[in-house]
Design a protein around this motif. Structure first.
Motif, PDB file in Angstrom:
ATOM      1  N   ILE A 263       0.833  -1.199   0.000  1.00  0.00           N
ATOM      2  CA  ILE A 263       0.000   0.000   0.000  1.00  0.00           C
ATOM      3  C   ILE A 263       0.868   1.250   0.000  1.00  0.00           C
ATOM      4  CG2 ILE A 263      -1.665   1.328   1.373  1.00  0.00           C
ATOM      5  CD1 ILE A 263      -2.818  -1.424   2.271  1.00  0.00           C
ATOM      6  N   GLY A 264       1.948   1.230   0.783  1.00  0.00           N
ATOM      7  CA  GLY A 264       2.860   2.362   0.790  1.00  0.00           C
ATOM      8  C   GLY A 264       3.456   2.620  -0.576  1.00  0.00           C
ATOM      9  N   ASP A 265       3.843   1.548  -1.263  1.00  0.00           N
ATOM     10  CA  ASP A 265       4.403   1.680  -2.611  1.00  0.00           C
ATOM     11  C   ASP A 265       3.347   2.162  -3.602  1.00  0.00           C
ATOM     12  OD1 ASP A 265       6.834   0.796  -1.662  1.00  0.00           O
ATOM     13  OD2 ASP A 265       6.576  -1.269  -2.367  1.00  0.00           O
ATOM     14  N   LYS A 266       2.151   1.645  -3.476  1.00  0.00           N
ATOM     15  CA  LYS A 266       1.075   1.982  -4.417  1.00  0.00           C
ATOM     16  C   LYS A 266       0.725   3.468  -4.373  1.00  0.00           C
ATOM     17  CE  LYS A 266      -3.763   0.774  -5.470  1.00  0.00           C
ATOM     18  NZ  LYS A 266      -4.893  -0.149  -5.134  1.00  0.00           N
ATOM     19  N   TYR A 267       0.699   4.041  -3.169  1.00  0.00           N
ATOM     20  CA  TYR A 267       0.259   5.434  -3.022  1.00  0.00           C
ATOM     21  C   TYR A 267       1.411   6.412  -2.820  1.00  0.00           C
ATOM     22  CZ  TYR A 267      -4.389   3.441  -2.664  1.00  0.00           C
ATOM     23  OH  TYR A 267      -5.555   2.767  -2.932  1.00  0.00           O
ATOM     24  N   GLY A 268       2.616   5.900  -2.781  1.00  0.00           N
ATOM     25  CA  GLY A 268       3.771   6.776  -2.649  1.00  0.00           C
ATOM     26  C   GLY A 268       3.906   7.418  -1.286  1.00  0.00           C
ATOM     27  N   GLY A 269       3.353   6.763  -0.262  1.00  0.00           N
ATOM     28  CA  GLY A 269       3.443   7.292   1.095  1.00  0.00           C
ATOM     29  C   GLY A 269       2.228   8.116   1.493  1.00  0.00           C
ATOM     30  N   PHE A 270       2.204   8.502   2.777  1.00  0.00           N
ATOM     31  CA  PHE A 270       1.055   9.211   3.328  1.00  0.00           C
ATOM     32  C   PHE A 270       1.488  10.379   4.203  1.00  0.00           C
ATOM     33  CE2 PHE A 270      -0.228   4.854   2.508  1.00  0.00           C
ATOM     34  CZ  PHE A 270      -1.422   5.038   1.822  1.00  0.00           C
ATOM     35  N   ASP A 271       0.592  11.338   4.331  1.00  0.00           N
ATOM     36  CA  ASP A 271       0.827  12.453   5.245  1.00  0.00           C
ATOM     37  C   ASP A 271       0.567  12.024   6.689  1.00  0.00           C
ATOM     38  OD1 ASP A 271       1.292  14.804   3.351  1.00  0.00           O
ATOM     39  OD2 ASP A 271      -0.559  13.930   2.571  1.00  0.00           O
ATOM     40  N   LEU A 272      -0.366  11.088   6.854  1.00  0.00           N
ATOM     41  CA  LEU A 272      -0.718  10.594   8.179  1.00  0.00           C
ATOM     42  C   LEU A 272      -1.257   9.180   8.057  1.00  0.00           C
ATOM     43  CD1 LEU A 272      -1.308  11.107  11.260  1.00  0.00           C
ATOM     44  CD2 LEU A 272      -3.577  11.894  10.551  1.00  0.00           C
ATOM     45  N   ALA A 273      -0.842   8.305   8.977  1.00  0.00           N
ATOM     46  CA  ALA A 273      -1.409   6.959   9.066  1.00  0.00           C
ATOM     47  C   ALA A 273      -1.932   6.753  10.481  1.00  0.00           C
ATOM     48  CB  ALA A 273      -0.362   5.896   8.733  1.00  0.00           C
ATOM     49  N   ILE A 274      -3.093   6.147  10.589  1.00  0.00           N
ATOM     50  CA  ILE A 274      -3.701   5.843  11.884  1.00  0.00           C
ATOM     51  C   ILE A 274      -3.804   4.325  11.965  1.00  0.00           C
ATOM     52  CG2 ILE A 274      -5.681   6.238  13.388  1.00  0.00           C
ATOM     53  CD1 ILE A 274      -6.191   8.749  11.431  1.00  0.00           C
ATOM     54  N   LEU A 275      -3.028   3.733  12.880  1.00  0.00           N
ATOM     55  CA  LEU A 275      -2.879   2.283  12.944  1.00  0.00           C
ATOM     56  C   LEU A 275      -3.257   1.750  14.317  1.00  0.00           C
ATOM     57  CD1 LEU A 275       0.608   1.862  11.198  1.00  0.00           C
ATOM     58  CD2 LEU A 275      -1.652   1.563  10.164  1.00  0.00           C
ATOM     59  N   GLU A 276      -3.698   0.510  14.341  1.00  0.00           N
ATOM     60  CA  GLU A 276      -4.054  -0.099  15.612  1.00  0.00           C
ATOM     61  C   GLU A 276      -2.811  -0.490  16.405  1.00  0.00           C
ATOM     62  OE1 GLU A 276      -4.158  -4.334  16.266  1.00  0.00           O
ATOM     63  OE2 GLU A 276      -5.655  -4.401  14.673  1.00  0.00           O
ATOM     64  N   ASN A 277      -2.899  -0.317  17.718  1.00  0.00           N
ATOM     65  CA  ASN A 277      -1.870  -0.773  18.643  1.00  0.00           C
ATOM     66  C   ASN A 277      -2.546  -1.021  19.980  1.00  0.00           C
ATOM     67  OD1 ASN A 277       0.806  -1.232  19.776  1.00  0.00           O
ATOM     68  ND2 ASN A 277       0.501   0.731  20.812  1.00  0.00           N
ATOM     69  N   GLY A 278      -2.933  -2.245  20.208  1.00  0.00           N
ATOM     70  CA  GLY A 278      -3.608  -2.590  21.446  1.00  0.00           C
ATOM     71  C   GLY A 278      -4.509  -3.785  21.242  1.00  0.00           C
ATOM     72  N   GLN A 279      -4.865  -4.461  22.330  1.00  0.00           N
ATOM     73  CA  GLN A 279      -5.696  -5.667  22.318  1.00  0.00           C
ATOM     74  C   GLN A 279      -4.994  -6.798  21.555  1.00  0.00           C
ATOM     75  OE1 GLN A 279      -7.721  -4.557  24.439  1.00  0.00           O
ATOM     76  NE2 GLN A 279      -7.245  -2.451  23.853  1.00  0.00           N
ATOM     77  N   TYR A 280      -3.679  -6.792  21.637  1.00  0.00           N
ATOM     78  CA  TYR A 280      -2.869  -7.803  20.966  1.00  0.00           C
ATOM     79  C   TYR A 280      -2.482  -8.902  21.956  1.00  0.00           C
ATOM     80  CZ  TYR A 280       0.530  -4.800  23.320  1.00  0.00           C
ATOM     81  OH  TYR A 280       1.176  -4.052  24.254  1.00  0.00           O
ATOM     82  N   ASN A 281      -2.006 -10.000  21.394  1.00  0.00           N
ATOM     83  CA  ASN A 281      -1.461 -11.101  22.169  1.00  0.00           C
ATOM     84  C   ASN A 281      -0.776 -12.026  21.188  1.00  0.00           C
ATOM     85  OD1 ASN A 281      -1.620 -13.949  23.517  1.00  0.00           O
ATOM     86  ND2 ASN A 281      -2.129 -12.546  25.173  1.00  0.00           N
ATOM     87  N   LYS A 282       0.272 -12.692  21.620  1.00  0.00           N
ATOM     88  CA  LYS A 282       0.985 -13.592  20.710  1.00  0.00           C
ATOM     89  C   LYS A 282       0.081 -14.730  20.241  1.00  0.00           C
ATOM     90  CE  LYS A 282       3.047 -16.447  24.378  1.00  0.00           C
ATOM     91  NZ  LYS A 282       2.331 -17.691  24.027  1.00  0.00           N
ATOM     92  N   ASP A 283      -0.962 -15.044  21.030  1.00  0.00           N
ATOM     93  CA  ASP A 283      -1.869 -16.117  20.642  1.00  0.00           C
ATOM     94  C   ASP A 283      -2.752 -15.744  19.458  1.00  0.00           C
ATOM     95  OD1 ASP A 283      -0.926 -17.796  22.626  1.00  0.00           O
ATOM     96  OD2 ASP A 283      -2.480 -17.263  24.065  1.00  0.00           O
ATOM     97  N   TRP A 284      -2.994 -14.449  19.255  1.00  0.00           N
ATOM     98  CA  TRP A 284      -3.778 -14.015  18.085  1.00  0.00           C
ATOM     99  C   TRP A 284      -3.007 -12.946  17.295  1.00  0.00           C
ATOM    100  CZ3 TRP A 284      -5.911 -13.677  23.099  1.00  0.00           C
ATOM    101  CH2 TRP A 284      -5.959 -12.408  23.672  1.00  0.00           C
TER     102      TRP A 284
END
Length: 365
Positions: A263-284
């Motif tokens: 996606i980064g290559d397709k759009y040539g980068g972004f001004d802002l990205a909003i990504l998930e970070n939380g509710q993680y676990n190695k099991d999922w």
């Protein structure tokens, strides 16, 4: 034995009746279902990820996961004191400013190039079909539908309860000009009285011209969907929102994979990205990124700035409530990316790269 069978039958009937409530939404049908069945991402009666994506990792088991949830929870999974945040008045913003306001978990408001956007709003106080479970942490439910101005776009990344909230979207209905969502999710919204003409449903790789230089693209994510026992009847997506001058990546929920780099290559980068970070676990780990992967994903997207969401409002995993933000800020001391970590309700001028954001979570617990 007969008594047990009767009890089981009565329980099954009770569950069936309970699940007839409108909040559970509706499975796709008619022309929408026909469109879904033609999707290259719909196989054997359900949508599928591009990469093999088990719900639980190979070294995990449902028995072990349930045991940990029942007996192995972190003592700090929930904050020990009430949060005290200040709410930004969204109805009184300068329309010429580009603003971001986080509402906890994956709910946030964006004003960009004059457009007002709300993403995955959950304002009902819980993220579950049972109102007494998965309750918002005290002090995080700052916003209600009444606080939201007229919206150009309501974006729903997928139909999970912590992203698509029946009570909230019903109340927002009069304020929404258009909905942008993944293919299949529109069935829920139409069932909840949204005008189908106002619903833009996109499959991965599809786009929609919004007019006047604005465009939205649906891209892949590595996750799953479903509000009932039957999963993956609607697609889960990330979105690229493009204005005449800027590009924002709205990540939704996703495990790590090579799609971020593509996606980064397709759009040539972004001004802002909003990504998930939380509710993680190695099991999922295949359906939610681990903190070590978050900054790699941001780098692969070639984004100038990144904001972390999916944390600090609901307890959906075993880690402490503040661990997601603690880990990525520590990891970023080496990576030195432009990581924005606002408080819930704070008005963020996200293009101001000189702004220093405090580690607000350190003040609690």
């Amino acid at each position: 034995m007969i008594t047990l069978l009767i009890i089981a039958a009565l329980f099954a009937v009770a569950v069936f009746i309970f699940m007839q409530q409108p909040q559970f939404g509706k499975a796709p049908s008619g022309e929408r279902l026909e469109r879904i069945q033609k999707s290259p991402h719909y196989k054997k009666g359900q949508f599928d990820n591009l990469s093999f994506t088990p719900q639980l990792a190979e070294d995990a088991s449902m028995t072990k996961v349930m045991f940990r949830f029942l007996f192995g929870k972190n003592g700090h999974a929930k904050p020990q004191q009430n949060f005290k945040f200040t709410k930004t008045n969204l109805k009184n913003l300068n329309p010429n400013q580009n603003i971001y306001v986080w509402m906890g978990h994956s709910s946030y408001f964006i004003q960009i190039d004059g457009k007002k956007i709300l993403v995955d709003p959950v304002f009902s106080g819980n993220a579950s079909p049972l109102s007494f479970t998965t309750k918002a942490f005290d002090g995080t439910d700052l916003y209600s539908a009444e606080d939201i101005p007229e919206l150009d776009y309501l974006i729903i990344s997928h139909d999970h309860w912590d992203h698509l909230d029946y009570e909230t979207v019903k109340k927002l209905h009069p304020k929404v000009k258009q909905v942008i969502t993944g293919l299949g999710t529109g069935e829920h919204l139409e069932y909840w009285n949204y005008d189908p003409k106002k619903i833009i449903e996109l499959d991965w790789g599809e786009n929609f011209d919004l007019g006047n230089g604005f465009k939205v693209y649906a891209e892949t994510a590595r996750h799953f969907s479903g509000r009932t026992f039957k999963r993956n009847q609607a697609i889960w997506a990330s979105f690229v929102f493009e204005t005449p001058k800027r590009k924002i990546y709205i990540g939704g929920d996703s495990g790590f994979d090579d799609h971020f780099e593509k996606i980064g290559d397709k759009y040539g980068g972004f001004d802002l990205a909003i990504l998930e970070n939380g509710q993680y676990n190695k099991d999922w780990r295949y359906i939610h990124m681990m903190p070590e992967e978050f900054l790699i994903a941001a780098k692969n997207l070639r984004t100038k700035r990144v904001i972390a969401v999916h944390n600090s409002k609901f307890e959906l995993a075993l880690h402490s409530w503040k661990e997601p933000l603690e880990k990525i800020t520590t990891l970023n001391e080496k990576e030195n990316q432009r990581l924005i970590t606002p408080k819930i309700g704070e008005m963020v001028h996200w293009e101001d790269d000189a702004k220093v954001y405090e580690k607000w979570w350190k003040k609690y617990d």
